[in-house]
Design an enzyme around this catalytic site. Structure first.
Site, PDB file in Angstrom:
ATOM      1  N   GLU A  65      35.455   9.202 -14.630  1.00 16.07           N
ATOM      2  CA  GLU A  65      36.539   7.881 -14.959  1.00 16.07           C
ATOM      3  C   GLU A  65      36.428   7.759 -16.356  1.00 16.07           C
ATOM      4  O   GLU A  65      36.263   6.534 -16.629  1.00 16.07           O
ATOM      5  CB  GLU A  65      36.187   6.843 -13.864  1.00 16.07           C
ATOM      6  CG  GLU A  65      36.275   7.085 -12.500  1.00 16.07           C
ATOM      7  CD  GLU A  65      35.688   5.772 -11.739  1.00 16.07           C
ATOM      8  OE1 GLU A  65      35.874   5.934 -10.529  1.00 16.07           O
ATOM      9  OE2 GLU A  65      34.700   5.079 -12.200  1.00 16.07           O
ATOM     10  N   PRO A  66      36.728   8.499 -17.254  1.00 18.10           N
ATOM     11  CA  PRO A  66      36.659   7.935 -18.626  1.00 18.10           C
ATOM     12  C   PRO A  66      37.824   7.150 -19.145  1.00 18.10           C
ATOM     13  O   PRO A  66      38.905   7.420 -18.881  1.00 18.10           O
ATOM     14  CB  PRO A  66      36.547   9.445 -19.524  1.00 18.10           C
ATOM     15  CG  PRO A  66      37.286  10.299 -18.646  1.00 18.10           C
ATOM     16  CD  PRO A  66      37.287   9.737 -17.020  1.00 18.10           C
ATOM     17  N   ARG A  75      37.464   4.818 -22.494  1.00 15.78           N
ATOM     18  CA  ARG A  75      37.343   4.649 -23.973  1.00 15.78           C
ATOM     19  C   ARG A  75      37.155   5.938 -24.625  1.00 15.78           C
ATOM     20  O   ARG A  75      37.781   6.263 -25.701  1.00 15.78           O
ATOM     21  CB  ARG A  75      35.927   3.936 -24.113  1.00 15.78           C
ATOM     22  CG  ARG A  75      35.610   3.543 -25.721  1.00 15.78           C
ATOM     23  CD  ARG A  75      34.475   3.044 -25.776  1.00 15.78           C
ATOM     24  NE  ARG A  75      33.812   2.015 -24.827  1.00 15.78           N
ATOM     25  CZ  ARG A  75      33.715   0.829 -25.022  1.00 15.78           C
ATOM     26  NH1 ARG A  75      34.561   0.198 -25.965  1.00 15.78           N
ATOM     27  NH2 ARG A  75      33.391   0.137 -23.935  1.00 15.78           N
ATOM     28  N   CYS A  78      43.092 -20.977 -34.450  1.00 18.59           N
ATOM     29  CA  CYS A  78      42.248 -22.026 -34.544  1.00 18.59           C
ATOM     30  C   CYS A  78      40.862 -21.731 -33.833  1.00 18.59           C
ATOM     31  O   CYS A  78      40.466 -22.528 -32.821  1.00 18.59           O
ATOM     32  CB  CYS A  78      42.883 -23.041 -34.098  1.00 18.59           C
ATOM     33  SG  CYS A  78      44.507 -23.414 -34.933  1.00 18.59           S
ATOM     34  N   GLU A  79      40.095 -20.784 -34.138  1.00 22.24           N
ATOM     35  CA  GLU A  79      38.935 -20.362 -33.521  1.00 22.24           C
ATOM     36  C   GLU A  79      37.991 -19.862 -34.635  1.00 22.24           C
ATOM     37  O   GLU A  79      38.479 -18.897 -35.340  1.00 22.24           O
ATOM     38  CB  GLU A  79      38.598 -19.442 -32.446  1.00 22.24           C
ATOM     39  CG  GLU A  79      39.647 -20.169 -31.380  1.00 22.24           C
ATOM     40  CD  GLU A  79      38.987 -20.314 -30.095  1.00 22.24           C
ATOM     41  OE1 GLU A  79      37.755 -20.161 -30.095  1.00 22.24           O
ATOM     42  OE2 GLU A  79      39.468 -20.619 -29.141  1.00 22.24           O
ATOM     43  N   ARG A  99      37.808  -7.773 -29.332  1.00 22.00           N
ATOM     44  CA  ARG A  99      36.566  -7.177 -29.305  1.00 22.00           C
ATOM     45  C   ARG A  99      35.368  -7.709 -29.972  1.00 22.00           C
ATOM     46  O   ARG A  99      34.354  -7.732 -29.714  1.00 22.00           O
ATOM     47  CB  ARG A  99      36.572  -5.829 -29.160  1.00 22.00           C
ATOM     48  CG  ARG A  99      37.534  -5.025 -27.982  1.00 22.00           C
ATOM     49  CD  ARG A  99      37.191  -3.247 -27.905  1.00 22.00           C
ATOM     50  NE  ARG A  99      36.119  -3.135 -27.739  1.00 22.00           N
ATOM     51  CZ  ARG A  99      34.793  -2.748 -28.409  1.00 22.00           C
ATOM     52  NH1 ARG A  99      34.952  -2.448 -29.705  1.00 22.00           N
ATOM     53  NH2 ARG A  99      33.785  -2.206 -27.741  1.00 22.00           N
ATOM     54  N   TYR A 122      40.679  -0.918 -24.735  1.00 21.89           N
ATOM     55  CA  TYR A 122      40.297  -2.423 -24.483  1.00 21.89           C
ATOM     56  C   TYR A 122      40.893  -3.066 -25.763  1.00 21.89           C
ATOM     57  O   TYR A 122      40.352  -4.151 -26.143  1.00 21.89           O
ATOM     58  CB  TYR A 122      38.865  -2.523 -24.484  1.00 21.89           C
ATOM     59  CG  TYR A 122      38.298  -1.629 -23.138  1.00 21.89           C
ATOM     60  CD1 TYR A 122      38.570  -1.935 -22.006  1.00 21.89           C
ATOM     61  CD2 TYR A 122      37.550  -0.695 -23.555  1.00 21.89           C
ATOM     62  CE1 TYR A 122      38.311  -1.185 -20.935  1.00 21.89           C
ATOM     63  CE2 TYR A 122      37.144   0.193 -22.524  1.00 21.89           C
ATOM     64  CZ  TYR A 122      37.508  -0.032 -21.102  1.00 21.89           C
ATOM     65  OH  TYR A 122      36.790   0.662 -20.081  1.00 21.89           O
ATOM     66  N   TYR A 176      32.449  -9.315 -28.237  1.00 18.56           N
ATOM     67  CA  TYR A 176      31.271  -8.555 -28.192  1.00 18.56           C
ATOM     68  C   TYR A 176      30.723  -8.347 -29.691  1.00 18.56           C
ATOM     69  O   TYR A 176      29.715  -7.412 -29.588  1.00 18.56           O
ATOM     70  CB  TYR A 176      31.506  -7.133 -27.607  1.00 18.56           C
ATOM     71  CG  TYR A 176      32.293  -6.850 -26.413  1.00 18.56           C
ATOM     72  CD1 TYR A 176      31.964  -7.238 -24.966  1.00 18.56           C
ATOM     73  CD2 TYR A 176      33.824  -6.519 -26.645  1.00 18.56           C
ATOM     74  CE1 TYR A 176      32.748  -7.106 -23.905  1.00 18.56           C
ATOM     75  CE2 TYR A 176      34.555  -6.460 -25.258  1.00 18.56           C
ATOM     76  CZ  TYR A 176      34.021  -6.745 -23.913  1.00 18.56           C
ATOM     77  OH  TYR A 176      34.663  -6.745 -22.859  1.00 18.56           O
TER      78      TYR A 176
HETATM   79  N1  LLP Z   1      35.024   3.112 -14.170  1.00 20.34           N
HETATM   80  C1  LLP Z   1      34.586   1.848 -13.932  1.00 20.34           C
HETATM   81  C2  LLP Z   1      34.209   1.529 -12.349  1.00 20.34           C
HETATM   82  C3  LLP Z   1      34.650   1.030 -14.819  1.00 20.34           C
HETATM   83  O1  LLP Z   1      34.388  -0.319 -14.656  1.00 20.34           O
HETATM   84  C4  LLP Z   1      34.908   1.167 -16.370  1.00 20.34           C
HETATM   85  C5  LLP Z   1      35.108   0.163 -17.274  1.00 20.34           C
HETATM   86  C6  LLP Z   1      35.344   2.602 -16.368  1.00 20.34           C
HETATM   87  C7  LLP Z   1      35.222   3.590 -15.306  1.00 20.34           C
HETATM   88  C8  LLP Z   1      35.750   3.137 -17.881  1.00 20.34           C
HETATM   89  O2  LLP Z   1      34.476   3.064 -18.685  1.00 20.34           O
HETATM   90  P1  LLP Z   1      34.674   3.629 -19.985  1.00 20.34           P
HETATM   91  O3  LLP Z   1      34.747   5.064 -20.080  1.00 20.34           O
HETATM   92  O4  LLP Z   1      35.857   3.037 -20.820  1.00 20.34           O
HETATM   93  O5  LLP Z   1      33.436   3.072 -20.868  1.00 20.34           O
HETATM   94  N2  LLP Z   1      36.130  -4.398 -22.528  1.00 20.34           N
HETATM   95  C9  LLP Z   1      34.780  -3.516 -22.868  1.00 20.34           C
HETATM   96  C10 LLP Z   1      34.731  -2.410 -21.891  1.00 20.34           C
HETATM   97  C11 LLP Z   1      34.721  -2.880 -20.536  1.00 20.34           C
HETATM   98  C12 LLP Z   1      34.528  -1.534 -19.570  1.00 20.34           C
HETATM   99  C13 LLP Z   1      34.927  -1.947 -17.876  1.00 20.34           C
HETATM  100  N3  LLP Z   1      34.807  -1.057 -17.138  1.00 20.34           N
HETATM  101  C14 LLP Z   1      35.091  -3.323 -24.145  1.00 20.34           C
HETATM  102  O6  LLP Z   1      35.888  -3.387 -24.995  1.00 20.34           O
HETATM  103  O7  LLP Z   1      33.916  -2.680 -24.765  1.00 20.34           O
END
Ligand code: LLP
Length: 426
Positions: free
Chosen positions: A285-286, A288, A355-356, A324, A384, A328
């Site tokens: 489930e990629p 990013r 305004c932050e 982001r 994201y 983060y």
């Molecule tokens: N599968 C599940 C169950 C997840 O919760 C997520 C991400 C993914 C797959 C995909 O993950 P990835 O391959 O994108 O790392 N907003 C944050 C990232 C939050 C990720 C949430 N879940 C940021 O901007 O870094």
């Protein structure tokens, strides 16, 4: 601190400078796009998107995985359509994401549904859409899905999301595989649930799911988690269970600054040996990894402000467009849309109009001198970025543009004042 330079990062994506010093996405100068769309604007490269999907498909071809792109990273219909057209499935977390998946005609048998708080109506919609798997995160949720499926006289496939208690060494807010987080089910509970699952008449426990976090830069946490998961599967299969699906989640890290995250091939070389002689359908489930480097946020410099201690570029994009850095403390490279060889370099804070004090894109960053009216891009904003944007300060959300070769298309219009008040009444 050493930061990667333009040329080095260019290998990861299709944003680079032409001979005139103009930043281009594929073959289109950003200047040309921005003349038409204005700023701020998210700009995506179709080629980078599909190349990254292909890299994963190739690296894991020996196990023929089902890659379900994680919609939350970037849910624009044009992004989803491009990936679904290349064989991707989708990982969803809400009824809204299911709606998007159906809009791009993703087949139900390529959809997996995660999330700790699924509502009844969302579960029913997913059952109706005949999705491949529910990734279930608690006993009450499992019972609920079984009961709803029974009422609808449908059988559904379910994976339990296991929390393997592994530290992915990433930001706390995106760590999900440690015991104290709200995600998944520990091994002991999970074992009991699988062994008692014969009593579930309509939810077939045929899968195992694990996702330990996001922006994970090395293979070790994945290997540690997957080893534990495979041992667990051996154990429950020895007790008579049959596991058909193994969903290994997302989380692969990408380059934002000076990290050196693994490539798809390096990742595969660590993971594939674990999967040898295994018969299940492997799922990834990629999010990013596929879309992060495929997008930038372009903004215009409104003012250059100097105080006794700082120089600021004040842009027309703000934390409502890309949260982001504020949320983060994330690093995003910043490039000028037009490179000038004679430009002097200074240290700037790049900030938005909100305004932050958290409304910044970069702090104390060495950048070439730019003038008001010139544009810059905040790089690696494809994941994201838009999906976490908001209307804070009553700012309309940015437009989104998809580039393909020498052409581009606005794939989401900039929001208007009317969009801001839609649904409100006085
Ligand atoms: N599968 C599940 C169950 C997840 O919760 C997520 C991400 C993914 C797959 C995909 O993950 P990835 O391959 O994108 O790392 N907003 C944050 C990232 C939050 C990720 C949430 N879940 C940021 O901007 O870094």
């Amino acid at each position: 601190m050493s930061r990667i330079d333009f040329e080095e990062e260019s290998r990861m994506h299709d944003f680079c400078y032409n001979r005139k010093g103009e930043l281009c996405c594929e073959n289109v100068p950003l200047r040309k796009i921005l003349e038409k769309t204005g700023t701020p604007a998210y700009i995506y490269s179709s080629k980078t998107l599909t190349d990254h999907l292909a890299k994963l498909q190739r690296a894991f071809r020996s196990v023929r995985p089902l890659i379900c792109y994680s919609v939350k990273a970037n849910s624009n219909l044009a992004v989803l359509r491009a990936l679904v057209a290349k064989g991707s499935g989708l990982d969803i977390v809400s009824g809204g994401e299911l709606f998007r998946a159906r809009k791009v005609k993703c087949q139900g048998r390529k959809i997996v549904y995660a999330g700790v708080g699924k509502k009844d109506e969302e579960i029913r919609e997913a059952i109706r859409a005949r999705i491949l798997l529910f990734n279930v995160e608690s006993v009450p949720e499992l019972e609920r899905i079984n009961a709803l499926a029974k009422k609808m006289r449908k059988k559904v496939n379910v994976s339990l999301r296991i929390n393997p208690n592994v530290d992915p060494h990433t930001h706390d807010y995106i760590t999900t595989g440690k015991a104290e987080t709200k995600f998944g089910i520990d091994f002991e509970r999970a074992r009991a649930i699988y062994l008692a699952s014969k009593t579930l008449t309509h939810a077939r426990l045929t899968g195992v799911h694990v996702h330990i976090g996001s922006q994970i830069e090395t293979g070790e946490p994945f290997v540690e988690a997957f080893r534990k998961i495979l041992e667990f599967i051996d154990e429950i299969e020895a007790a008579g269970m049959k596991i058909r699906f193994l969903n290994l989640g997302g989380g692969l890290g990408i380059i934002y600054s000076d990290e050196d995250p693994q490539t798809a091939d390096e990742f595969a070389s660590k993971i594939l040996p674990l999967l040898r002689k295994r018969k299940f359908q492997v799922i990834f489930e990629p999010g990013r990894f596929i879309v992060g480097n495929a997008g930038v946020l372009a903004a215009k410099i409104l003012y250059v402000k100097e105080t006794n201690v700082k120089k600021f570029f004040i842009t027309d994009a703000g934390m409502n467009d890309l949260i982001r850095p504020a949320f983060y403390n994330a690093y995003h490279a910043i490039w000028p849309v037009q490179k000038r060889p004679d430009a002097r370099r200074w240290v700037y804070d790049v900030v938005g109009p909100i305004c932050e004090s958290g409304d910044f894109f970069a702090k104390d960053r060495e950048l070439p001198e730019m003038r008001p009216g010139e544009c810059l891009t905040i790089m690696t904003a494809g994941a994201y970025g838009f999906t976490m944007s908001s209307n804070y300060n009553s700012r309309g959300r940015a437009c989104e543009v998809m580039v393909k070769g020498s052409s581009f298309r606005i794939v989401r219009k900039r929001e208007t004042y009317q969009d801001l008040v839609r649904g409100e009444c006085v």
